[in-house]
Design a protein around this motif. Structure first.
Motif, PDB file in Angstrom:
ATOM      1  N   VAL A  11       7.637   3.737  -2.379  1.00 47.41           N
ATOM      2  CA  VAL A  11       6.594   4.619  -1.852  1.00 47.41           C
ATOM      3  C   VAL A  11       7.105   5.404  -0.648  1.00 47.41           C
ATOM      4  CG1 VAL A  11       4.346   4.668  -0.712  1.00 47.41           C
ATOM      5  CG2 VAL A  11       4.693   3.229  -2.727  1.00 47.41           C
ATOM      6  N   ALA A  12       7.793   4.714   0.260  1.00 46.22           N
ATOM      7  CA  ALA A  12       8.294   5.374   1.459  1.00 46.22           C
ATOM      8  C   ALA A  12       9.297   6.466   1.125  1.00 46.22           C
ATOM      9  CB  ALA A  12       8.918   4.349   2.398  1.00 46.22           C
ATOM     10  N   THR A 212      -1.981   4.802  -0.868  1.00 46.81           N
ATOM     11  CA  THR A 212      -1.516   5.224  -2.183  1.00 46.81           C
ATOM     12  C   THR A 212      -0.771   4.093  -2.866  1.00 46.81           C
ATOM     13  OG1 THR A 212      -0.284   6.955  -3.373  1.00 46.81           O
ATOM     14  CG2 THR A 212       0.674   6.151  -1.302  1.00 46.81           C
ATOM     15  N   HIS A 213      -0.609   4.233  -4.170  1.00 46.34           N
ATOM     16  CA  HIS A 213       0.037   3.186  -4.981  1.00 46.34           C
ATOM     17  C   HIS A 213       0.414   3.833  -6.306  1.00 46.34           C
ATOM     18  CE1 HIS A 213       0.469  -0.567  -7.297  1.00 46.34           C
ATOM     19  NE2 HIS A 213       0.460  -1.224  -6.149  1.00 46.34           N
ATOM     20  N   ASP A 217      -5.016   0.782  -9.889  1.00 48.00           N
ATOM     21  CA  ASP A 217      -5.838  -0.218 -10.568  1.00 48.00           C
ATOM     22  C   ASP A 217      -5.170  -1.593 -10.596  1.00 48.00           C
ATOM     23  OD1 ASP A 217      -7.897   1.551 -11.056  1.00 48.00           O
ATOM     24  OD2 ASP A 217      -7.109   2.172 -13.002  1.00 48.00           O
ATOM     25  N   GLN A 218      -3.875  -1.635 -10.332  1.00 44.45           N
ATOM     26  CA  GLN A 218      -3.146  -2.900 -10.290  1.00 44.45           C
ATOM     27  C   GLN A 218      -2.797  -3.323  -8.866  1.00 44.45           C
ATOM     28  OE1 GLN A 218      -2.774  -4.686 -13.121  1.00 44.45           O
ATOM     29  NE2 GLN A 218      -3.923  -3.006 -14.069  1.00 44.45           N
ATOM     30  N   ALA A 219      -3.220  -2.542  -7.880  1.00 49.10           N
ATOM     31  CA  ALA A 219      -2.916  -2.863  -6.489  1.00 49.10           C
ATOM     32  C   ALA A 219      -3.607  -4.154  -6.073  1.00 49.10           C
ATOM     33  CB  ALA A 219      -3.332  -1.718  -5.577  1.00 49.10           C
ATOM     34  N   LEU A 220      -2.984  -4.891  -5.181  1.00 52.38           N
ATOM     35  CA  LEU A 220      -3.524  -6.176  -4.742  1.00 52.38           C
ATOM     36  C   LEU A 220      -4.523  -6.035  -3.603  1.00 52.38           C
ATOM     37  CD1 LEU A 220      -0.302  -8.404  -4.874  1.00 52.38           C
ATOM     38  CD2 LEU A 220      -2.060  -8.060  -6.629  1.00 52.38           C
ATOM     39  N   SER A 221      -4.672  -4.828  -3.065  1.00 52.51           N
ATOM     40  CA  SER A 221      -5.624  -4.596  -1.976  1.00 52.51           C
ATOM     41  C   SER A 221      -6.034  -3.133  -1.971  1.00 52.51           C
ATOM     42  CB  SER A 221      -4.995  -4.960  -0.621  1.00 52.51           C
ATOM     43  OG  SER A 221      -5.850  -4.630   0.453  1.00 52.51           O
ATOM     44  N   MET A 226      -7.655   3.938  -3.420  1.00 59.97           N
ATOM     45  CA  MET A 226      -6.319   4.532  -3.286  1.00 59.97           C
ATOM     46  C   MET A 226      -6.155   5.780  -4.149  1.00 59.97           C
ATOM     47  SD  MET A 226      -3.688   1.331  -3.355  1.00 59.97           S
ATOM     48  CE  MET A 226      -3.234   0.439  -1.882  1.00 59.97           C
ATOM     49  N   ILE A 227      -5.354   6.724  -3.656  1.00 59.89           N
ATOM     50  CA  ILE A 227      -4.975   7.905  -4.434  1.00 59.89           C
ATOM     51  C   ILE A 227      -3.672   7.590  -5.166  1.00 59.89           C
ATOM     52  CG2 ILE A 227      -4.266  10.323  -4.317  1.00 59.89           C
ATOM     53  CD1 ILE A 227      -6.021  10.630  -1.855  1.00 59.89           C
ATOM     54  N   PRO A 228      -3.583   7.849  -6.468  1.00 59.85           N
ATOM     55  CA  PRO A 228      -2.334   7.589  -7.188  1.00 59.85           C
ATOM     56  C   PRO A 228      -1.157   8.337  -6.559  1.00 59.85           C
ATOM     57  CG  PRO A 228      -4.122   7.974  -8.739  1.00 59.85           C
ATOM     58  CD  PRO A 228      -4.661   8.301  -7.374  1.00 59.85           C
ATOM     59  N   LEU A 229      -0.028   7.675  -6.453  1.00 63.03           N
ATOM     60  CA  LEU A 229       1.138   8.238  -5.780  1.00 63.03           C
ATOM     61  C   LEU A 229       1.539   9.588  -6.364  1.00 63.03           C
ATOM     62  CD1 LEU A 229       3.350   7.720  -3.642  1.00 63.03           C
ATOM     63  CD2 LEU A 229       4.682   6.577  -5.445  1.00 63.03           C
TER      64      LEU A 229
END
Length: 247
Positions: A11-12, A212-213, A217-221, A226-229
């Motif tokens: 992500v970074a 973002t992620h 839908d699979q993020a743990l938090s 979140m906005i999709p990456l």
């Protein structure tokens, strides 16, 4: 929240590349311990030592400043050795000892406005940080509690809090959170995050906080807000055009 070192680096690197292309300063944020999860069984992160090691690697390999939130005075001391910005969580913005511990490190401190406070009341939070020696502060708007399971954002709060003399950041994704709406977890309305982000930039916000992620839908938090990456580059371009139109 730090799910894995590989995800943080992915992500970074992705956002650092696109922000550099647009000439936008970028700060990477992730939590080593999410102490305010809705349910006791929820994953909180890798913990202080392992999490700070991940953040140190992101900082050194990707070459961007790093921000993390803290929940105790001892965490302030440990995190200050690794990160560039310490964040006071919204739920803890009235905790005087925590604010003081962050301020005395000399790091930039991001003060998130509690959902239970008006913009004007954040002036007292800022005053606590200044009294403890804080000189480099940020104030972040993240919505205000509106009944059960809902937040609203009053854009007047942005110029009102800028009057404190520090930059105001707008948290576009936590502002569309639906606290506790998922039963044992919070819900969210991610489709409205870009709408609020555009409005905040138009209102003069100095920066944006966006979760973002690659697969929210699979993020743990905080997945629901979140906005999709993959959507962020286009959104950043839109936000930059709005910002430039105000110049």
């Amino acid at each position: 929240m730090i799910e894995s070192e590989a995800l943080c680096l992915r992500v970074a690197a992705f956002l650092a590349k696109h922000c550099a292309r647009l000439g936008v300063p970028y700060v990477f944020k992730a939590s080593f311990d999410k102490a305010n999860r809705t349910a006791a069984k929820s994953f909180r992160g890798p913990g202080q030592d392992a999490g700070l090691a991940v953040l140190a690697r992101v900082r050194s390999e990707i070459g961007v400043p790093v921000l993390t939130d803290i929940h105790t005075e001892s965490q302030a001391t440990a995190a200050a050795e690794v990160v560039d910005v310490l964040q006071i969580p919204a739920f803890l913005c009235r905790q005087t000892d925590l604010i003081e511990a962050a301020a005395v490190t000399g790091k930039i401190v991001n003060l998130k406005k509690g959902q239970f406070l008006s913009p004007a009341e954040m002036g007292r939070v800022v005053a606590k940080a200044i009294a403890a020696g804080g000189e480099r502060l940020l104030v972040t708007e993240r919505g205000t509690t509106f009944g059960y399971h809902n937040l609203v954002v009053d854009m007047r709060g942005i110029p009102q809090m800028q009057a404190f003399g520090f930059p105001v950041i707008f948290d576009a994704t936590h502002s569309v959170q639906l606290p506790g709406a998922g039963g044992d977890q919070s819900g969210g309305q991610r489709e409205f995050a870009p709408v609020l982000a555009r409005a905040a930039v138009a209102a003069g916000a100095n920066g944006l906080f966006i979760e973002t992620h690659p697969d929210p839908d699979q993020a743990l938090s905080d997945g629901p807000n979140m906005i999709p990456l993959r959507q962020l580059p286009q959104l950043l371009e839109e936000l930059l055009r709005i910002h430039q139109a105000l110049a």
